[in-house]
Write a protein that holds these residues in place. Structure first.
Motif, mmCIF file in Angstrom:
data_model
loop_
_atom_site.group_PDB
_atom_site.id
_atom_site.type_symbol
_atom_site.label_atom_id
_atom_site.label_comp_id
_atom_site.label_asym_id
_atom_site.label_seq_id
_atom_site.Cartn_x
_atom_site.Cartn_y
_atom_site.Cartn_z
ATOM 1 N N GLY A 86 0.937 -1.444 0.126
ATOM 2 C CA GLY A 86 0.180 0.287 0.014
ATOM 3 C C GLY A 86 0.890 1.244 0.200
ATOM 4 N N ARG A 87 1.799 1.276 0.813
ATOM 5 C CA ARG A 87 2.736 2.452 0.888
ATOM 6 C C ARG A 87 3.545 2.538 -0.553
ATOM 7 N NH1 ARG A 87 4.642 4.645 5.734
ATOM 8 N NH2 ARG A 87 3.516 3.497 7.785
ATOM 9 N N ALA A 88 4.028 1.598 -0.957
ATOM 10 C CA ALA A 88 4.439 1.661 -2.259
ATOM 11 C C ALA A 88 3.632 2.337 -3.410
ATOM 12 C CB ALA A 88 5.122 0.151 -2.670
ATOM 13 N N TYR A 89 2.303 1.714 -3.341
ATOM 14 C CA TYR A 89 1.278 2.236 -4.546
ATOM 15 C C TYR A 89 0.945 3.644 -4.280
ATOM 16 C CZ TYR A 89 0.427 -2.711 -5.475
ATOM 17 O OH TYR A 89 0.713 -3.989 -5.724
ATOM 18 N N ILE A 90 0.818 4.096 -2.733
ATOM 19 C CA ILE A 90 0.650 5.330 -2.786
ATOM 20 C C ILE A 90 1.811 6.353 -3.162
ATOM 21 C CG2 ILE A 90 0.723 7.390 -0.781
ATOM 22 C CD1 ILE A 90 -0.825 5.167 0.736
ATOM 23 N N ARG A 91 3.163 5.955 -2.857
ATOM 24 C CA ARG A 91 4.441 6.651 -3.337
ATOM 25 C C ARG A 91 4.383 6.740 -4.780
ATOM 26 N NH1 ARG A 91 7.898 3.290 -1.693
ATOM 27 N NH2 ARG A 91 8.257 2.278 -3.831
ATOM 28 N N ASP A 92 4.029 5.707 -5.793
ATOM 29 C CA ASP A 92 4.021 5.597 -7.067
ATOM 30 C C ASP A 92 3.015 6.402 -7.458
ATOM 31 O OD1 ASP A 92 6.236 3.853 -7.116
ATOM 32 O OD2 ASP A 92 4.959 2.088 -7.411
ATOM 33 N N ALA A 93 1.638 6.331 -6.998
ATOM 34 C CA ALA A 93 0.638 7.036 -7.467
ATOM 35 C C ALA A 93 0.895 8.613 -7.556
ATOM 36 C CB ALA A 93 -0.754 6.839 -6.599
ATOM 37 N N LEU A 94 1.489 9.101 -6.429
ATOM 38 C CA LEU A 94 1.748 10.448 -6.193
ATOM 39 C C LEU A 94 3.098 10.863 -7.020
ATOM 40 C CD1 LEU A 94 1.203 10.918 -2.091
ATOM 41 C CD2 LEU A 94 -0.314 11.631 -4.403
ATOM 42 N N LEU A 95 4.080 10.199 -7.000
ATOM 43 C CA LEU A 95 5.366 10.711 -7.815
ATOM 44 C C LEU A 95 5.128 10.570 -9.466
ATOM 45 C CD1 LEU A 95 8.052 8.306 -5.932
ATOM 46 C CD2 LEU A 95 7.518 10.915 -5.863
ATOM 47 N N GLY A 96 4.274 9.778 -9.999
ATOM 48 C CA GLY A 96 3.975 9.924 -11.330
ATOM 49 C C GLY A 96 2.951 10.750 -11.584
ATOM 50 N N ASP A 97 2.334 11.664 -10.997
ATOM 51 C CA ASP A 97 1.274 12.286 -10.951
ATOM 52 C C ASP A 97 1.491 13.804 -11.366
ATOM 53 O OD1 ASP A 97 -1.553 12.762 -11.138
ATOM 54 O OD2 ASP A 97 -1.761 12.493 -8.929
ATOM 55 N N PRO A 98 1.892 14.230 -12.556
ATOM 56 C CA PRO A 98 2.260 15.711 -12.514
ATOM 57 C C PRO A 98 0.976 16.507 -12.475
ATOM 58 C CG PRO A 98 2.448 14.505 -14.733
ATOM 59 C CD PRO A 98 2.369 13.622 -13.633
ATOM 60 N N ASN A 99 -0.210 16.185 -12.954
ATOM 61 C CA ASN A 99 -1.361 17.016 -12.941
ATOM 62 C C ASN A 99 -2.383 16.788 -11.999
ATOM 63 O OD1 ASN A 99 -2.588 14.580 -13.492
ATOM 64 N ND2 ASN A 99 -3.222 15.550 -15.663
#
Length: 186
Positions: A103-116
């Protein structure tokens, strides 16, 4: 008049997304996140790297897209007959899933690759939809219910803050305390 874009539900675009997402999940399990590359994912998915770059831009945006899909709830919240129980169990499960290593990895990934901010918005919408369902059922039973945004502000937001910045005291009692506060029971 511009031509209307062709919509192909279940078409090539969907198949590409599904195969690329599956490739990311498989390779992450096999070689680990640090070894993932666009060419490696593309080869596993049976597409060209340019297809991945054209659709997602870069590896981080692809990982973000996969994470958002993985964060989508698979089942509706439990109906246990009362708002405190329904929301309490939902909050415990939400915290357990988000605070887990995946879950933490998914949260990190969701936010890091979300420029808009669209992926963060989608993740927020998933939680809001689940909360809406819990609140609607409680309202149908005649229970007084808070506003969805109030529950997000008083339950979801503190959990996410602690998961991201102060990962302590993250247990069922914490989730239940937040729900109690949101329902005015503390």
């Amino acid at each position: 008049m511009s031509p209307k874009p062709m919509v192909r539900p279940g078409g090539r675009s969907t198949r590409v997304q599904e195969s690329v997402h599956a490739a990311v999940r498989e390779l992450d399990a096999e070689v680990g996140r640090d070894a993932l590359t666009v060419p490696l994912v593309a080869a596993r998915a049976g597409v060209t790297p340019s297809t991945v770059y054209r659709r997602w831009g870069d590896l981080q945006e692809l990982l973000s897209d996969v994470a958002v899909e993985r964060l989508r709830p698979e089942v509706p919240p439990a109906d246990l007959g009362s708002l405190p129980e329904d929301l309490g169990v939902w909050a415990e499960q939400f915290l357990d899933e988000m605070d887990s290593p995946p879950g933490r990895a998914y949260i990190r990934d969701a936010l890091l690759g979300d420029p808009n901010g669209s992926n963060a918005g989608q993740c927020s919408a998933y939680a809001a939809d689940q909360i809406d369902l819990v609140l609607a059922r409680a309202s149908e039973r005649g229970e007084a219910v808070p506003d969805t945004e109030q529950v997000i502000d008083l339950v979801v937001a503190p959990m996410m803050y602690r998961i991201l910045f102060r990962p302590s005291r993250l247990d069922a009692a914490y989730a239940r305390d937040l729900v109690g506060n949101a329902l005015g029971r503390h």
